[in-house]
Every structure is written in C-alpha cells, then in structure tokens.
Design an enzyme around this catalytic site. Structure first.
Site, PDB file in Angstrom:
ATOM      1  N   SER A  41       0.912  -1.330  -0.026  1.00 37.06           N
ATOM      2  CA  SER A  41      -0.402   0.361   0.263  1.00 37.06           C
ATOM      3  C   SER A  41       1.134   1.010   0.135  1.00 37.06           C
ATOM      4  O   SER A  41       2.007   1.064   0.906  1.00 37.06           O
ATOM      5  CB  SER A  41      -0.800  -0.348   1.740  1.00 37.06           C
ATOM      6  OG  SER A  41      -1.060   1.573   1.173  1.00 37.06           O
ATOM      7  N   LYS A  92     -12.972  -4.869   2.782  1.00 34.49           N
ATOM      8  CA  LYS A  92     -14.264  -3.301   2.067  1.00 34.49           C
ATOM      9  C   LYS A  92     -15.432  -3.673   2.720  1.00 34.49           C
ATOM     10  O   LYS A  92     -16.377  -3.136   3.300  1.00 34.49           O
ATOM     11  CB  LYS A  92     -13.932  -2.920   0.971  1.00 34.49           C
ATOM     12  CG  LYS A  92     -12.556  -1.867   0.839  1.00 34.49           C
ATOM     13  CD  LYS A  92     -12.329  -1.754  -0.752  1.00 34.49           C
ATOM     14  CE  LYS A  92     -11.070  -0.657  -0.740  1.00 34.49           C
ATOM     15  NZ  LYS A  92     -10.753  -0.530  -2.303  1.00 34.49           N
ATOM     16  N   ASP A 128     -13.886   5.612  -3.283  1.00 34.78           N
ATOM     17  CA  ASP A 128     -13.688   5.208  -4.810  1.00 34.78           C
ATOM     18  C   ASP A 128     -14.444   5.329  -5.699  1.00 34.78           C
ATOM     19  O   ASP A 128     -13.171   6.366  -6.552  1.00 34.78           O
ATOM     20  CB  ASP A 128     -13.399   3.577  -4.381  1.00 34.78           C
ATOM     21  CG  ASP A 128     -12.784   2.914  -4.075  1.00 34.78           C
ATOM     22  OD1 ASP A 128     -11.604   3.578  -3.448  1.00 34.78           O
ATOM     23  OD2 ASP A 128     -12.597   1.849  -3.572  1.00 34.78           O
ATOM     24  N   ASN A 177     -17.678 -10.019 -15.670  1.00 31.53           N
ATOM     25  CA  ASN A 177     -16.484 -10.796 -15.054  1.00 31.53           C
ATOM     26  C   ASN A 177     -16.423 -12.011 -14.837  1.00 31.53           C
ATOM     27  O   ASN A 177     -17.425 -12.761 -15.731  1.00 31.53           O
ATOM     28  CB  ASN A 177     -17.675  -9.907 -13.720  1.00 31.53           C
ATOM     29  CG  ASN A 177     -16.392 -10.492 -11.942  1.00 31.53           C
ATOM     30  OD1 ASN A 177     -15.662 -10.813 -11.963  1.00 31.53           O
ATOM     31  ND2 ASN A 177     -16.799 -11.378 -11.232  1.00 31.53           N
ATOM     32  N   GLY A 279      -3.449   3.463 -12.519  1.00 30.97           N
ATOM     33  CA  GLY A 279      -4.417   3.193 -11.160  1.00 30.97           C
ATOM     34  C   GLY A 279      -3.895   4.554 -10.204  1.00 30.97           C
ATOM     35  O   GLY A 279      -4.339   4.854  -8.603  1.00 30.97           O
TER      36      GLY A 279
HETATM   37  P1  NAP Z   1     -12.176  -8.078  -5.053  1.00 24.07           P
HETATM   38  O1  NAP Z   1     -13.444  -7.372  -4.164  1.00 24.07           O
HETATM   39  O2  NAP Z   1     -11.817  -9.137  -4.456  1.00 24.07           O
HETATM   40  O3  NAP Z   1     -12.616  -7.753  -6.606  1.00 24.07           O
HETATM   41  C1  NAP Z   1     -12.235  -8.926  -7.550  1.00 24.07           C
HETATM   42  C2  NAP Z   1     -12.174  -8.666  -8.545  1.00 24.07           C
HETATM   43  O4  NAP Z   1     -11.532  -9.127  -9.905  1.00 24.07           O
HETATM   44  C3  NAP Z   1     -14.056  -9.696  -8.884  1.00 24.07           C
HETATM   45  O5  NAP Z   1     -14.397  -9.703  -9.420  1.00 24.07           O
HETATM   46  C4  NAP Z   1     -12.995 -11.044  -9.502  1.00 24.07           C
HETATM   47  O6  NAP Z   1     -13.624 -11.732 -10.322  1.00 24.07           O
HETATM   48  C5  NAP Z   1     -12.128 -10.783 -10.578  1.00 24.07           C
HETATM   49  N1  NAP Z   1     -10.573 -11.303 -10.531  1.00 24.07           N
HETATM   50  C6  NAP Z   1      -9.814 -11.765  -9.185  1.00 24.07           C
HETATM   51  N2  NAP Z   1      -9.086 -12.849 -10.040  1.00 24.07           N
HETATM   52  C7  NAP Z   1      -9.515 -13.101 -10.933  1.00 24.07           C
HETATM   53  C8  NAP Z   1      -8.510 -13.545 -12.161  1.00 24.07           C
HETATM   54  N3  NAP Z   1      -7.740 -14.480 -11.691  1.00 24.07           N
HETATM   55  N4  NAP Z   1      -9.548 -13.372 -13.705  1.00 24.07           N
HETATM   56  C9  NAP Z   1     -10.115 -12.679 -13.906  1.00 24.07           C
HETATM   57  N5  NAP Z   1     -11.281 -11.551 -12.332  1.00 24.07           N
HETATM   58  C10 NAP Z   1     -10.341 -12.364 -11.304  1.00 24.07           C
HETATM   59  O7  NAP Z   1     -11.292  -7.136  -4.963  1.00 24.07           O
HETATM   60  P2  NAP Z   1     -11.223  -5.235  -4.808  1.00 24.07           P
HETATM   61  O8  NAP Z   1     -11.149  -4.494  -3.796  1.00 24.07           O
HETATM   62  O9  NAP Z   1     -12.609  -4.818  -5.632  1.00 24.07           O
HETATM   63  O10 NAP Z   1      -9.820  -4.740  -5.755  1.00 24.07           O
HETATM   64  C11 NAP Z   1     -10.114  -5.074  -7.211  1.00 24.07           C
HETATM   65  C12 NAP Z   1      -8.508  -4.992  -7.947  1.00 24.07           C
HETATM   66  O11 NAP Z   1      -8.733  -2.999  -7.644  1.00 24.07           O
HETATM   67  C13 NAP Z   1      -7.104  -4.496  -6.390  1.00 24.07           C
HETATM   68  O12 NAP Z   1      -6.465  -5.450  -6.668  1.00 24.07           O
HETATM   69  C14 NAP Z   1      -6.593  -2.649  -7.041  1.00 24.07           C
HETATM   70  O13 NAP Z   1      -5.425  -3.214  -7.975  1.00 24.07           O
HETATM   71  C15 NAP Z   1      -8.184  -1.895  -7.543  1.00 24.07           C
HETATM   72  N6  NAP Z   1      -7.893  -0.887  -6.894  1.00 24.07           N
HETATM   73  C16 NAP Z   1      -7.143   0.399  -7.495  1.00 24.07           C
HETATM   74  C17 NAP Z   1      -7.517   1.269  -6.463  1.00 24.07           C
HETATM   75  C18 NAP Z   1      -7.273   3.028  -6.570  1.00 24.07           C
HETATM   76  O14 NAP Z   1      -6.996   3.166  -5.933  1.00 24.07           O
HETATM   77  N7  NAP Z   1      -6.723   2.663  -8.274  1.00 24.07           N
HETATM   78  C19 NAP Z   1      -8.977   1.492  -5.249  1.00 24.07           C
HETATM   79  C20 NAP Z   1      -9.249   0.254  -4.592  1.00 24.07           C
HETATM   80  C21 NAP Z   1      -8.902  -1.055  -5.557  1.00 24.07           C
HETATM   81  P3  NAP Z   1     -14.987 -12.998  -9.326  1.00 24.07           P
HETATM   82  O15 NAP Z   1     -15.867 -12.532  -9.222  1.00 24.07           O
HETATM   83  O16 NAP Z   1     -14.645 -14.116 -10.849  1.00 24.07           O
HETATM   84  O17 NAP Z   1     -14.085 -13.144  -8.370  1.00 24.07           O
END
Ligand code: NAP
Length: 308
Positions: A41, A92, A128, A177, A279
């Site tokens: 982070s 979250k 976000d 997704n 990001g």
């Molecule tokens: P999350 O709730 O765990 O959701 C992850 C998502 O990614 C789900 O839709 C999951 O699909 C999908 N996924 C995971 N592994 C995958 C794979 N191998 N192939 C295809 N889809 C896959 O996580 P989140 O909180 O949304 O965060 C996701 C990412 O967003 C983080 O890793 C981070 O890099 C980014 N983020 C960035 C910021 C920023 O400020 N830049 C802020 C927040 C998040 P399923 O539903 O099929 O499991």
C-alpha cells in the site's frame, strides 16, 4: 526521552499492546490502513506527506489485519483515539456490518474504504467512486457522462466505479466478470439509472457480458473507456486481461492496478495506439477525499502527488 520511528508494519498484537508498541513514536500514529496483504500500500507515504504539509501532528501507518481480526482491530483503534482509517482488500465489504453509521456512498456500493472516528462512533464512507471520476477527468480531460464504459470486474472497486458511472449518467455501461452471475447482479442493481434512451443504435445502454473474447470483440466499437477493476496485472505471472488484438486506438484504458511504471494492460494499450493510465491517480484522489473527511479541509493534493 528519545523519539522512536514508526514501524513499517503493525499487527493486531501491536494494537492489543498499543501503549508499548506506540510508546515514544512521535508524532503519534492516529491514522492507518488495514489490509491483508498491505505491505504494497502506498497510502502511508501519500497521507504522511499530507499530514506534514498540513502541519497536523499525527502519523499514518500500515496494519496487517487478518479477516477474523477486523472487528477487534476496529474496536481497538477507537479505544486508542484514532482519527480514522482506510480499508483495503479483503476488508471493505465486511466492514459495512461493523461500523456504527454508514454514509450513502458506502451503503449504495456495499463496501467501506474510509472510516472516520467521531467520538464513540465509527462512520463508514466510500471514496473510491468519486476518486475514480476525478482520476478520469484528470487523465483524459473527459467526464463520465460522455462515455461508453466497460468495467472489468464485479468486486468492491468495480461496484464503486460502476455506481459512479451510473450516478453520473454515463452514455453506456457494460460489466464483464469472470463469475458472470456477479456481473449480472451488479447490472440489475443499476437498472433504474439507465431507463432513458441515450445511445442511438442497436446496443443496450446497460449490459452484463461473459468474460469471453467474442463478447468483448462485439463490444469494442461501442466503447470509449475500458476499466480494469480486477487485481490482474499485480503479479508478473498474470495472464493478459484482454487479447492485445482487441485494443484499438479510439479507446481510453484505465487500469486501477497501480505500479511505479506502466502496468501490462497500460503497456498493451499504448502499443495499440490507445490512451492509457494506471491507478495512481485514483489512489491519489480517493485518498484526498478521505483526508477531507477526516479533517474537514482541503487536502494538499500536490504534496500527496509528489509523495507518490
Ligand atoms: P475484490 O472485491 O476482491 O474483487 C476482485 C475482482 O477481480 C472480482 O470481480 C474477481 O472476479 C476479479 N478477479 C480476481 N482474479 C481474477 C482473475 N484471475 N481473472 C479474472 N478476474 C479476476 O477486489 P477489489 O477491492 O474490487 O479490488 C480489485 C483491484 O482494484 C485491486 O487489486 C486494486 O488493484 C484495484 N483498486 C485500486 C484502487 C486505486 O485507488 N487505484 C482502489 C481500489 C481498488 P470473481 O468475481 O470471479 O472472483
């Protein structure tokens, strides 16, 4: 007495023994981020720069907190007089049930990324979506309402981004997704935002699509912005998000994954002649909105940007 530097990483055990763990740390730690993993982070360097610039005598630290430790961790930071917290993966969604009050922004998305501690109360918010909208404006000089958007993912970040696109009345929203059912359920929850006709042509304004090349190929000509809201790209061994042959020069690509250099998705987009950003700008703007919630004043954006 000699001052002590803050540690790179704290744990629940440190919070349980806080008078010892935080003894002589100056300025005192009164803000932080809970996650698992959390070592990657960049929030501490960004928020500590903001605190210094604003002459607030407090520090922001990283806390490695496991899912089953979240509830106790939240009680402890309240007891230790913290000002607020950020939450990252995997906390979250779980935190929504653990806060005392919840702002509409967090309730609508079903996830909390920022907590502000007001007296005895933990107040949950989600910055976000607004952080994402600001990032898109900054990176591409365009507003979401003018865009046809494809969101890849249906987790916490994707939900915040899709909700923001819906609230800003974007031209079109498509969600893909890996687990198709989750994309469908996210889209159904947004249906009421998309009742008016806005796009002319054969494609629906709101749509869930399966994570398959033919489905992506069919969409490309009717999209302006593609957003990666999955963790794909964080690890070197990850497969490409989309086949490079689908990326076209008219597209804008926003990868919520951030790294100091370009991410694989950003690199592929630039090679295809598209505009692309990672990001970091979303991280910056969601963090600035969190700072504003904690302190009720404008965040020192330049200091935060330089720190990143
Ligand atoms: P999350 O709730 O765990 O959701 C992850 C998502 O990614 C789900 O839709 C999951 O699909 C999908 N996924 C995971 N592994 C995958 C794979 N191998 N192939 C295809 N889809 C896959 O996580 P989140 O909180 O949304 O965060 C996701 C990412 O967003 C983080 O890793 C981070 O890099 C980014 N983020 C960035 C910021 C920023 O400020 N830049 C802020 C927040 C998040 P399923 O539903 O099929 O499991």
């Amino acid at each position: 007495m000699k001052k002590k530097r803050a540690k790179e990483l704290y744990t629940l055990a440190d919070l349980q023994n806080w008078s010892h763990a935080a003894q002589r740390v100056d300025p005192p730690i009164r803000l932080g981020v809970f996650g698992d993993p959390v070592t990657h982070s960049l929030s501490p360097q960004m928020q500590n720069a903001a605190l210094k610039e604003s002459q607030v005598a407090a520090q922001y630290a990283r806390f490695q907190i496991l899912p089953n430790e979240l509830s106790e961790g939240l009680c402890l930071v309240r007891a230790h007089n913290f000002i607020g917290l950020n939450l990252t993966v995997p906390h979250k969604i779980a935190a929504l049930e653990m806060v005392d009050d919840c702002e509409a922004s967090a309730r609508r998305v079903g996830a909390v990324n920022t907590i502000s501690i007001q007296g005895e109360k933990l107040c949950g918010c989600n910055t976000d979506g607004r952080g994402f909208a600001r990032a898109i404006r900054e990176e591409f000089s365009v507003d979401l309402r003018d865009l046809r958007v494809l969101v890849l993912g249906a987790g916490g970040a994707a939900r915040a981004i899709a909700m923001q696109c819906a609230q800003e009345d974007c031209e079109r929203l498509v969600v893909a997704n890996r687990t198709f059912e989750k994309a469908k359920s996210l889209v159904e929850g947004l249906r009421h935002f998309f009742l008016g006709p806005k796009v002319f042509g054969p494609v629906p304004r709101l749509q869930a699509i399966p994570w398959e090349e033919p489905a992506f190929r069919f969409q490309i000509g009717n999209l302006d912005l593609i957003v990666n809201a999955t963790p794909l790209g964080l690890s070197r061994s990850d497969p490409p998000l989309l086949p490079a042959r689908l990326l076209a020069p008219h597209l804008m690509i926003y990868d919520t994954v951030y790294s100091s250099g370009t991410t694989p998705f950003v690199r592929a987009a630039i090679e295809a002649g598209a505009r692309a950003a990672n990001g970091l700008s979303m991280l910056l703007h969601q963090g600035a909105l969190a700072f504003e919630l904690w302190f009720g004043r404008e965040a020192p954006l330049n200091a935060m940007r330089n720190a990143l």
